[in-house]
Write a protein that holds these residues in place. Structure first.
Motif, PDB file in Angstrom:
ATOM      1  N   ALA A  87      51.655  42.785  79.529  1.00  0.00           N
ATOM      2  CA  ALA A  87      51.733  42.355  80.920  1.00  0.00           C
ATOM      3  C   ALA A  87      53.058  42.831  81.511  1.00  0.00           C
ATOM      4  O   ALA A  87      54.123  42.577  80.934  1.00  0.00           O
ATOM      5  N   THR A  88      52.994  43.534  82.636  1.00  0.00           N
ATOM      6  CA  THR A  88      54.212  44.018  83.282  1.00  0.00           C
ATOM      7  C   THR A  88      53.919  44.409  84.723  1.00  0.00           C
ATOM      8  O   THR A  88      52.779  44.771  85.063  1.00  0.00           O
ATOM      9  N   THR A  89      54.947  44.329  85.577  1.00  0.00           N
ATOM     10  CA  THR A  89      54.834  44.810  86.951  1.00  0.00           C
ATOM     11  C   THR A  89      55.392  46.219  87.089  1.00  0.00           C
ATOM     12  O   THR A  89      55.293  46.831  88.149  1.00  0.00           O
ATOM     13  N   HIS A  90      55.984  46.746  85.993  1.00  0.00           N
ATOM     14  CA  HIS A  90      56.521  48.106  86.001  1.00  0.00           C
ATOM     15  C   HIS A  90      55.390  49.133  85.949  1.00  0.00           C
ATOM     16  O   HIS A  90      54.310  48.865  85.415  1.00  0.00           O
ATOM     17  N   LYS A  91      55.665  50.314  86.470  1.00  0.00           N
ATOM     18  CA  LYS A  91      54.777  51.448  86.232  1.00  0.00           C
ATOM     19  C   LYS A  91      55.149  52.027  84.867  1.00  0.00           C
ATOM     20  O   LYS A  91      56.309  52.344  84.630  1.00  0.00           O
ATOM     21  N   TRP A  92      54.181  52.134  83.986  1.00  0.00           N
ATOM     22  CA  TRP A  92      54.475  52.415  82.585  1.00  0.00           C
ATOM     23  C   TRP A  92      53.738  53.649  82.090  1.00  0.00           C
ATOM     24  O   TRP A  92      52.820  54.167  82.737  1.00  0.00           O
ATOM     25  N   LYS A  93      54.112  54.086  80.904  1.00  0.00           N
ATOM     26  CA  LYS A  93      53.398  55.135  80.181  1.00  0.00           C
ATOM     27  C   LYS A  93      53.641  54.932  78.688  1.00  0.00           C
ATOM     28  O   LYS A  93      54.700  54.469  78.266  1.00  0.00           O
ATOM     29  N   TRP A  94      52.660  55.225  77.887  1.00  0.00           N
ATOM     30  CA  TRP A  94      52.778  55.295  76.436  1.00  0.00           C
ATOM     31  C   TRP A  94      53.216  53.993  75.751  1.00  0.00           C
ATOM     32  O   TRP A  94      54.229  53.961  75.072  1.00  0.00           O
ATOM     33  N   PRO A  95      52.460  52.917  75.893  1.00  0.00           N
ATOM     34  CA  PRO A  95      52.763  51.723  75.103  1.00  0.00           C
ATOM     35  C   PRO A  95      52.255  51.888  73.671  1.00  0.00           C
ATOM     36  O   PRO A  95      51.289  52.603  73.414  1.00  0.00           O
ATOM     37  N   ALA A  96      52.918  51.233  72.718  1.00  0.00           N
ATOM     38  CA  ALA A  96      52.486  51.329  71.329  1.00  0.00           C
ATOM     39  C   ALA A  96      53.087  50.197  70.510  1.00  0.00           C
ATOM     40  O   ALA A  96      54.133  49.644  70.852  1.00  0.00           O
ATOM     41  N   VAL A  97      52.423  49.872  69.432  1.00  0.00           N
ATOM     42  CA  VAL A  97      52.925  48.950  68.419  1.00  0.00           C
ATOM     43  C   VAL A  97      53.249  49.771  67.176  1.00  0.00           C
ATOM     44  O   VAL A  97      52.512  50.704  66.833  1.00  0.00           O
ATOM     45  N   PHE A  98      54.340  49.449  66.490  1.00  0.00           N
ATOM     46  CA  PHE A  98      54.740  50.226  65.315  1.00  0.00           C
ATOM     47  C   PHE A  98      55.433  49.312  64.308  1.00  0.00           C
ATOM     48  O   PHE A  98      55.720  48.142  64.577  1.00  0.00           O
ATOM     49  N   LEU A  99      55.712  49.847  63.126  1.00  0.00           N
ATOM     50  CA  LEU A  99      56.379  49.106  62.061  1.00  0.00           C
ATOM     51  C   LEU A  99      57.846  49.514  61.980  1.00  0.00           C
ATOM     52  O   LEU A  99      58.187  50.681  62.168  1.00  0.00           O
ATOM     53  N   TYR A 100      58.704  48.544  61.672  1.00  0.00           N
ATOM     54  CA  TYR A 100      60.124  48.851  61.501  1.00  0.00           C
ATOM     55  C   TYR A 100      60.715  47.901  60.470  1.00  0.00           C
ATOM     56  O   TYR A 100      60.116  46.883  60.115  1.00  0.00           O
ATOM     57  N   ARG A 101      61.887  48.239  59.976  1.00  0.00           N
ATOM     58  CA  ARG A 101      62.604  47.377  59.051  1.00  0.00           C
ATOM     59  C   ARG A 101      63.870  46.856  59.714  1.00  0.00           C
ATOM     60  O   ARG A 101      64.737  47.628  60.127  1.00  0.00           O
ATOM     61  N   SER A 102      63.945  45.540  59.781  1.00  0.00           N
ATOM     62  CA  SER A 102      65.070  44.887  60.429  1.00  0.00           C
ATOM     63  C   SER A 102      66.363  45.208  59.698  1.00  0.00           C
ATOM     64  O   SER A 102      66.426  45.183  58.473  1.00  0.00           O
ATOM     65  N   GLY A 103      67.397  45.537  60.479  1.00  0.00           N
ATOM     66  CA  GLY A 103      68.705  45.814  59.899  1.00  0.00           C
ATOM     67  C   GLY A 103      68.936  47.266  59.564  1.00  0.00           C
ATOM     68  O   GLY A 103      70.086  47.693  59.407  1.00  0.00           O
ATOM     69  N   THR A 104      67.864  48.058  59.446  1.00  0.00           N
ATOM     70  CA  THR A 104      68.018  49.475  59.118  1.00  0.00           C
ATOM     71  C   THR A 104      67.624  50.381  60.272  1.00  0.00           C
ATOM     72  O   THR A 104      68.085  51.513  60.359  1.00  0.00           O
ATOM     73  N   GLY A 105      66.756  49.881  61.141  1.00  0.00           N
ATOM     74  CA  GLY A 105      66.263  50.721  62.232  1.00  0.00           C
ATOM     75  C   GLY A 105      65.168  51.672  61.811  1.00  0.00           C
ATOM     76  O   GLY A 105      64.678  52.447  62.618  1.00  0.00           O
ATOM     77  N   ASP A 106      64.765  51.654  60.529  1.00  0.00           N
ATOM     78  CA  ASP A 106      63.705  52.548  60.055  1.00  0.00           C
ATOM     79  C   ASP A 106      62.380  52.212  60.722  1.00  0.00           C
ATOM     80  O   ASP A 106      62.008  51.041  60.856  1.00  0.00           O
ATOM     81  N   ARG A 107      61.665  53.240  61.109  1.00  0.00           N
ATOM     82  CA  ARG A 107      60.317  53.094  61.651  1.00  0.00           C
ATOM     83  C   ARG A 107      59.343  53.821  60.735  1.00  0.00           C
ATOM     84  O   ARG A 107      59.682  54.841  60.151  1.00  0.00           O
ATOM     85  N   LEU A 108      58.142  53.287  60.634  1.00  0.00           N
ATOM     86  CA  LEU A 108      57.161  53.894  59.746  1.00  0.00           C
ATOM     87  C   LEU A 108      55.832  54.081  60.465  1.00  0.00           C
ATOM     88  O   LEU A 108      55.145  53.112  60.782  1.00  0.00           O
ATOM     89  N   TRP A 109      55.493  55.326  60.752  1.00  0.00           N
ATOM     90  CA  TRP A 109      54.180  55.753  61.208  1.00  0.00           C
ATOM     91  C   TRP A 109      54.185  57.265  61.244  1.00  0.00           C
ATOM     92  O   TRP A 109      55.226  57.885  61.381  1.00  0.00           O
ATOM     93  N   HIS A 110      53.024  57.874  61.113  1.00  0.00           N
ATOM     94  CA  HIS A 110      52.932  59.328  61.152  1.00  0.00           C
ATOM     95  C   HIS A 110      52.256  59.823  62.426  1.00  0.00           C
ATOM     96  O   HIS A 110      52.543  60.907  62.899  1.00  0.00           O
ATOM     97  N   ALA A 111      51.349  59.025  62.956  1.00  0.00           N
ATOM     98  CA  ALA A 111      50.752  59.305  64.262  1.00  0.00           C
ATOM     99  C   ALA A 111      50.262  57.994  64.837  1.00  0.00           C
ATOM    100  O   ALA A 111      49.873  57.087  64.103  1.00  0.00           O
ATOM    101  N   ILE A 112      50.308  57.884  66.165  1.00  0.00           N
ATOM    102  CA  ILE A 112      49.825  56.690  66.848  1.00  0.00           C
ATOM    103  C   ILE A 112      48.901  57.128  67.976  1.00  0.00           C
ATOM    104  O   ILE A 112      49.270  57.966  68.804  1.00  0.00           O
TER     105      ILE A 112
END
Length: 254
Positions: free
Chosen positions: A63-88
């Protein structure tokens, strides 16, 4: 329906996994966006083998009033900033009301194409992110934990076949798990594995005993032959490795 696909960067022909690119803030980066109803893989662990792509169903509401592009959910590790996905891959907006959209998403993981490290198995947090038209965006951590697990495999052999009643049946097998770094299955030593038996006239298996795999992942035990039926091994898994069940080996007792 149109779809937006994000893919890990490819530079100079070499695949680069999107890990360690940026920390996920505890709150909104820009604000003005609410992510709710986030679901990843139906709440089940994500199990990844050594060589096949895994598609993980994901969904969320934004939910947002902003004009947006490319929303996504992804995995990350707290404290390291690592993200894990190969394609979304994210669907177009499924409109709920003004400024509110539902999305269906698929996260892809493919160890045969992208580099994965065995220490990436285990717990990951979930975040949602969106970019705004004209710049900026919002990245919010969600109160969800997802386990990413290495696939395991079991084999079984029960002999002799057939066997005389009261005789000895030797049941062997091997437990292995995916090594993402070598892209092969390797011995999983020291695992406690259950030996189960189902008589011919029964509908379910019963655990007979538990056996530790040796340093090569090999399993071996003996049991007394009493009834005709099927033997199998079952490993119940842990936070980094998925459970597995061998095929059954049928032994006739005469």
């Amino acid at each position: 329906m149109g779809k937006k696909v994000w893919r890990a960067a490819v530079a100079g022909g070499a695949a680069v996994l999107f890990t360690g690119v940026a920390a996920v803030p505890a709150g909104a980066a820009e604000g003005g966006v609410s992510f709710t109803r986030v679901q990843v893989n139906g709440g089940k662990p994500i199990v990844i083998g050594a060589s096949k792509e895994v598609a993980v169903p994901t969904s969320f509401r934004m939910a947002t009033t902003h004009k947006w592009k490319w929303p996504a959910v992804f995995l990350y590790r707290s404290g390291t900033g690592d993200r894990l996905w190969h394609a979304i891959e994210t669907s177009d907006c499924i409109k709920v009301s003004s400024g509110v959209c539902d999305f269906n998403e698929t996260m892809y993981f493919d160890p045969s194409v992208w580099d994965m490290h065995n220490n990436e198995a285990g717990a990951w947090k979930v975040a949602a992110e969106v970019s705004f038209q004209g710049g900026g965006g919002d990245t919010d951590g969600e109160d969800l934990t997802v386990y990413v697990e290495r696939s395991s495999r079991l084999t079984v052999n029960a002999s002799p076949e057939p066997v005389s009643k009261g005789g000895t049946i030797t049941v062997t097998g091997k437990v292995t798990r995916a090594n993402w770094e070598t892209k092969k299955y390797a011995s999983y030593e020291g695992r406690l594995v259950s030996l189960q038996f189902k008589p011919t006239d029964a509908s379910s298996y019963t655990t007979v005993k538990k056996v530790y795999a040796n340093g090569s992942g090999d399993l071996r035990t003996t049991v007394k032959a009493s009834k005709t039926g099927t033997w199998r091994w079952v490993y119940f898994g842990n936070t980094t490795t998925a459970p597995s069940t061998s095929a059954g080996d049928h032994v006739v007792v005469k």
